[in-house]
Design a protein around this motif. Structure first.
Motif, PDB file in Angstrom:
ATOM      1  N   GLY A  13      42.982 -48.880  -0.230  1.00 32.59           N
ATOM      2  CA  GLY A  13      43.984 -49.921  -0.106  1.00 32.59           C
ATOM      3  C   GLY A  13      43.879 -50.572   1.259  1.00 32.59           C
ATOM      4  N   ASP A  14      44.468 -51.735   1.395  1.00 32.12           N
ATOM      5  CA  ASP A  14      44.422 -52.451   2.664  1.00 32.12           C
ATOM      6  C   ASP A  14      45.188 -51.702   3.751  1.00 32.12           C
ATOM      7  OD1 ASP A  14      42.824 -54.449   1.695  1.00 32.12           O
ATOM      8  OD2 ASP A  14      44.502 -55.765   1.140  1.00 32.12           O
ATOM      9  N   GLN A  15      46.266 -51.027   3.369  1.00 28.34           N
ATOM     10  CA  GLN A  15      47.054 -50.285   4.357  1.00 28.34           C
ATOM     11  C   GLN A  15      46.280 -49.092   4.895  1.00 28.34           C
ATOM     12  OE1 GLN A  15      50.683 -49.357   2.284  1.00 28.34           O
ATOM     13  NE2 GLN A  15      51.693 -51.242   2.975  1.00 28.34           N
ATOM     14  N   ASP A  16      45.572 -48.383   4.033  1.00 28.73           N
ATOM     15  CA  ASP A  16      44.777 -47.236   4.475  1.00 28.73           C
ATOM     16  C   ASP A  16      43.683 -47.678   5.433  1.00 28.73           C
ATOM     17  OD1 ASP A  16      46.280 -45.505   2.958  1.00 28.73           O
ATOM     18  OD2 ASP A  16      44.876 -45.498   1.268  1.00 28.73           O
ATOM     19  N   THR A  17      43.008 -48.748   5.102  1.00 26.46           N
ATOM     20  CA  THR A  17      41.925 -49.248   5.943  1.00 26.46           C
ATOM     21  C   THR A  17      42.465 -49.686   7.305  1.00 26.46           C
ATOM     22  OG1 THR A  17      40.802 -50.040   3.968  1.00 26.46           O
ATOM     23  CG2 THR A  17      40.033 -50.910   6.055  1.00 26.46           C
ATOM     24  N   GLU A  18      43.600 -50.352   7.298  1.00 23.98           N
ATOM     25  CA  GLU A  18      44.195 -50.829   8.561  1.00 23.98           C
ATOM     26  C   GLU A  18      44.655 -49.657   9.435  1.00 23.98           C
ATOM     27  OE1 GLU A  18      44.893 -53.440  11.389  1.00 23.98           O
ATOM     28  OE2 GLU A  18      44.034 -53.965   9.454  1.00 23.98           O
ATOM     29  N   SER A  19      45.249 -48.638   8.841  1.00 21.58           N
ATOM     30  CA  SER A  19      45.700 -47.483   9.637  1.00 21.58           C
ATOM     31  C   SER A  19      44.518 -46.716  10.216  1.00 21.58           C
ATOM     32  CB  SER A  19      46.593 -46.565   8.806  1.00 21.58           C
ATOM     33  OG  SER A  19      45.839 -45.940   7.782  1.00 21.58           O
ATOM     34  N   ILE A  20      43.451 -46.603   9.434  1.00 18.52           N
ATOM     35  CA  ILE A  20      42.249 -45.921   9.929  1.00 18.52           C
ATOM     36  C   ILE A  20      41.649 -46.723  11.084  1.00 18.52           C
ATOM     37  CG2 ILE A  20      39.873 -45.302   9.344  1.00 18.52           C
ATOM     38  CD1 ILE A  20      40.899 -44.534   6.556  1.00 18.52           C
ATOM     39  N   ARG A  21      41.616 -48.047  10.939  1.00 16.21           N
ATOM     40  CA  ARG A  21      41.069 -48.903  11.983  1.00 16.21           C
ATOM     41  C   ARG A  21      41.896 -48.771  13.277  1.00 16.21           C
ATOM     42  NH1 ARG A  21      37.327 -52.506  11.038  1.00 16.21           N
ATOM     43  NH2 ARG A  21      37.834 -52.594   8.826  1.00 16.21           N
ATOM     44  N   GLN A  22      43.215 -48.713  13.153  1.00 18.35           N
ATOM     45  CA  GLN A  22      44.075 -48.550  14.333  1.00 18.35           C
ATOM     46  C   GLN A  22      43.839 -47.198  15.001  1.00 18.35           C
ATOM     47  OE1 GLN A  22      48.030 -49.140  12.857  1.00 18.35           O
ATOM     48  NE2 GLN A  22      47.958 -51.381  13.087  1.00 18.35           N
ATOM     49  N   ARG A  23      43.717 -46.148  14.200  1.00 22.68           N
ATOM     50  CA  ARG A  23      43.467 -44.825  14.763  1.00 22.68           C
ATOM     51  C   ARG A  23      42.116 -44.769  15.455  1.00 22.68           C
ATOM     52  NH1 ARG A  23      45.147 -41.027   9.836  1.00 22.68           N
ATOM     53  NH2 ARG A  23      42.904 -40.845   9.877  1.00 22.68           N
ATOM     54  N   LEU A  24      41.098 -45.425  14.879  1.00 28.38           N
ATOM     55  CA  LEU A  24      39.779 -45.475  15.511  1.00 28.38           C
ATOM     56  C   LEU A  24      39.832 -46.231  16.839  1.00 28.38           C
ATOM     57  CD1 LEU A  24      37.334 -46.044  12.517  1.00 28.38           C
ATOM     58  CD2 LEU A  24      37.469 -44.058  13.997  1.00 28.38           C
TER      59      LEU A  24
END
Length: 133
Positions: A13-24
């Motif tokens: 999902g877009d939310q999962d990808t965005e949260s992973i990107r922020q954590r990275l």
């Protein structure tokens, strides 16, 4: 089975990808900060200056011992007393070398020498006496 390697069981999902990107991004910032703290700054000039000071201190110590030994040897040759003057002047040379190293190390650290305030006071008194004349 060939396509199973590239697919996971969960839907992206877009939310999962965005949260992973922020954590990275957060992790990358922390890693960059940690690398900056753990590595000493590459200061070639500072290292060269420190090496020069170390060589200066060691040369001063060795020079005191050598000069004392040469003076003692020369006096022994002159007066015919073989080891006495050489031993005495070796000890005096070593003491002189150690005192020179201590004096130089204190000036490198920026500390005033013992009695420095007295010497500067004498200089100020001499200047004021000259002004009064």
């Amino acid at each position: 089975m060939a396509g199973a390697e590239n697919q996971s069981g969960a839907k992206k999902g877009d939310q999962d990808t965005e949260s992973i990107r922020q954590r990275l991004n957060t992790l990358e910032g922390k890693l960059t900060e940690a690398k900056g703290l753990s590595q000493p700054p590459a200061d070639a000039e500072g290292r060269g200056r420190a090496m020069g000071q170390a060589v200066k201190l060691s040369v001063e110590l060795v020079a005191g011992v050598v000069v004392g030994g040469v003076i003692g040897w020369a006096l022994d040759q002159l007066f015919g007393t073989k080891p006495i003057f050489m031993l005495v002047f070796l000890v005096l040379g070593a003491a002189s070398g150690i005192m020179n190293v201590m004096r130089t190390a204190k000036t490198m650290q920026g500390e005033p020498m013992p009695g420095h305030h007295l010497r500067t006071q004498k200089a100020r008194d001499a200047v004021t006496e000259d002004d009064e004349d």
